[in-house]
Design a protein around this motif. Structure first.
Motif, PDB file in Angstrom:
ATOM      1  N   GLN A  91       0.834  -1.172   0.031  1.00 12.91           N
ATOM      2  CA  GLN A  91       0.053   0.110   0.077  1.00 12.91           C
ATOM      3  C   GLN A  91       0.988   1.386  -0.084  1.00 12.91           C
ATOM      4  OE1 GLN A  91      -2.684  -0.728   3.379  1.00 12.91           O
ATOM      5  NE2 GLN A  91      -4.303  -0.457   2.040  1.00 12.91           N
ATOM      6  N   THR A 102       0.715   8.803   0.713  1.00 12.58           N
ATOM      7  CA  THR A 102       0.922  10.120  -0.004  1.00 12.58           C
ATOM      8  C   THR A 102       1.290  11.189   0.795  1.00 12.58           C
ATOM      9  OG1 THR A 102      -0.809   9.512  -1.533  1.00 12.58           O
ATOM     10  CG2 THR A 102       0.130  11.578  -1.376  1.00 12.58           C
ATOM     11  N   THR A 116      -8.433  12.156  -1.530  1.00  8.41           N
ATOM     12  CA  THR A 116      -9.695  11.237  -1.243  1.00  8.41           C
ATOM     13  C   THR A 116      -9.626  10.336  -0.308  1.00  8.41           C
ATOM     14  OG1 THR A 116      -8.989   9.611  -2.980  1.00  8.41           O
ATOM     15  CG2 THR A 116     -10.547  11.481  -3.690  1.00  8.41           C
ATOM     16  N   THR A 117      -8.494  10.245   0.320  1.00  5.00           N
ATOM     17  CA  THR A 117      -8.053   9.347   1.412  1.00  5.00           C
ATOM     18  C   THR A 117      -8.083  10.055   2.834  1.00  5.00           C
ATOM     19  OG1 THR A 117      -5.587   9.735   1.266  1.00  5.00           O
ATOM     20  CG2 THR A 117      -6.707   8.082   0.018  1.00  5.00           C
ATOM     21  N   PRO A 118      -8.208   9.333   3.862  1.00  2.00           N
ATOM     22  CA  PRO A 118      -8.062   9.953   5.060  1.00  2.00           C
ATOM     23  C   PRO A 118      -6.762  10.884   5.260  1.00  2.00           C
ATOM     24  CG  PRO A 118      -8.445   7.510   5.369  1.00  2.00           C
ATOM     25  CD  PRO A 118      -8.084   7.963   4.062  1.00  2.00           C
ATOM     26  N   ARG A 175      -5.061   8.405  -5.272  1.00  5.68           N
ATOM     27  CA  ARG A 175      -6.459   8.148  -5.107  1.00  5.68           C
ATOM     28  C   ARG A 175      -6.621   6.940  -4.212  1.00  5.68           C
ATOM     29  NH1 ARG A 175      -7.494  10.561 -10.222  1.00  5.68           N
ATOM     30  NH2 ARG A 175      -8.230  12.699  -9.943  1.00  5.68           N
ATOM     31  N   THR A 176      -5.607   5.946  -4.549  1.00 10.09           N
ATOM     32  CA  THR A 176      -5.737   4.413  -4.011  1.00 10.09           C
ATOM     33  C   THR A 176      -4.976   4.421  -2.659  1.00 10.09           C
ATOM     34  OG1 THR A 176      -3.788   3.809  -5.388  1.00 10.09           O
ATOM     35  CG2 THR A 176      -5.946   3.587  -6.286  1.00 10.09           C
ATOM     36  N   SER A 177      -4.234   5.558  -2.287  1.00 13.67           N
ATOM     37  CA  SER A 177      -3.384   5.532  -1.233  1.00 13.67           C
ATOM     38  C   SER A 177      -4.233   5.037   0.068  1.00 13.67           C
ATOM     39  CB  SER A 177      -2.783   6.877  -0.941  1.00 13.67           C
ATOM     40  OG  SER A 177      -1.677   7.182  -1.657  1.00 13.67           O
ATOM     41  N   ALA A 178      -3.602   4.491   1.072  1.00 14.15           N
ATOM     42  CA  ALA A 178      -4.302   4.403   2.290  1.00 14.15           C
ATOM     43  C   ALA A 178      -4.333   5.549   3.113  1.00 14.15           C
ATOM     44  CB  ALA A 178      -3.271   3.176   3.081  1.00 14.15           C
ATOM     45  N   VAL A 179      -3.574   6.267   3.159  1.00 17.36           N
ATOM     46  CA  VAL A 179      -3.717   7.704   3.853  1.00 17.36           C
ATOM     47  C   VAL A 179      -2.690   8.738   3.338  1.00 17.36           C
ATOM     48  CG1 VAL A 179      -1.511   6.953   5.317  1.00 17.36           C
ATOM     49  CG2 VAL A 179      -3.517   8.547   6.150  1.00 17.36           C
ATOM     50  N   THR A 180      -3.356  10.077   3.550  1.00 15.95           N
ATOM     51  CA  THR A 180      -2.399  11.151   2.983  1.00 15.95           C
ATOM     52  C   THR A 180      -1.922  11.912   4.185  1.00 15.95           C
ATOM     53  OG1 THR A 180      -3.657  11.177   1.164  1.00 15.95           O
ATOM     54  CG2 THR A 180      -2.588  13.330   1.712  1.00 15.95           C
TER      55      THR A 180
END
Length: 142
Positions: free
Chosen positions: A24, A27, A39-41, A118-123
């Motif tokens: 995973q 970002t 789009t991620t937490p 957009r597919t990251s687990a967290v930013t």
């Protein structure tokens, strides 16, 4: 606070890093990154935190993927192959020091970078006044 951990590694950030699976991505974005594209937490480390300081804290506990040809991707806004931003050089050096090996890094233009982000687990967002920058860090096995 835990012993020998950066104070930037909050409980929320450590929990998010621990919950991530191998392969995973995380970002890491600066203040110039388009907010509407996230789009991620999001974990905000503070307006006075630099990208380099955040990378150093994260990479002190976050293993990078050793099987990926380039486990770090950075957002390229220059479109000049020979022009690598100073922050990208710094993050690459921090990663190489943390991993005790040379860590390959690649660049992507905005559209493909945003698609992967957009597919990251967290930013993780920092508030430094550095030029807009963003990185994808792919997690490996510890």
């Amino acid at each position: 606070m835990l012993k020998n951990l950066s104070p930037l590694l909050s409980g929320a950030l450590l929990s998010a890093l621990d919950a991530m699976h191998d392969g995973q991505t995380l970002t890491l974005v600066g203040s110039g990154y388009p907010e509407e594209q996230i789009t991620t937490p999001v974990i905000h480390l503070g307006d006075d935190v630099t990208t380099e300081a955040a990378a150093e804290a994260i990479l002190s506990v976050f293993p990078l993927d050793q099987n990926d040809a380039a486990p770090i991707v950075f957002l390229d806004l220059t479109a000049e192959p020979s022009d690598v931003p100073d922050v990208a050089f710094a993050v690459n050096g921090i990663a190489s020091d943390a991993e005790l090996r040379r860590v390959p890094m690649t660049r992507l233009e905005l559209a493909p970078f945003l698609e992967l982000a957009r597919t990251s687990a967290v930013t993780v967002r920092v508030g430094s006044d550095a030029p807009p920058c963003a990185f994808l860090l792919r997690r490996g096995v510890l």
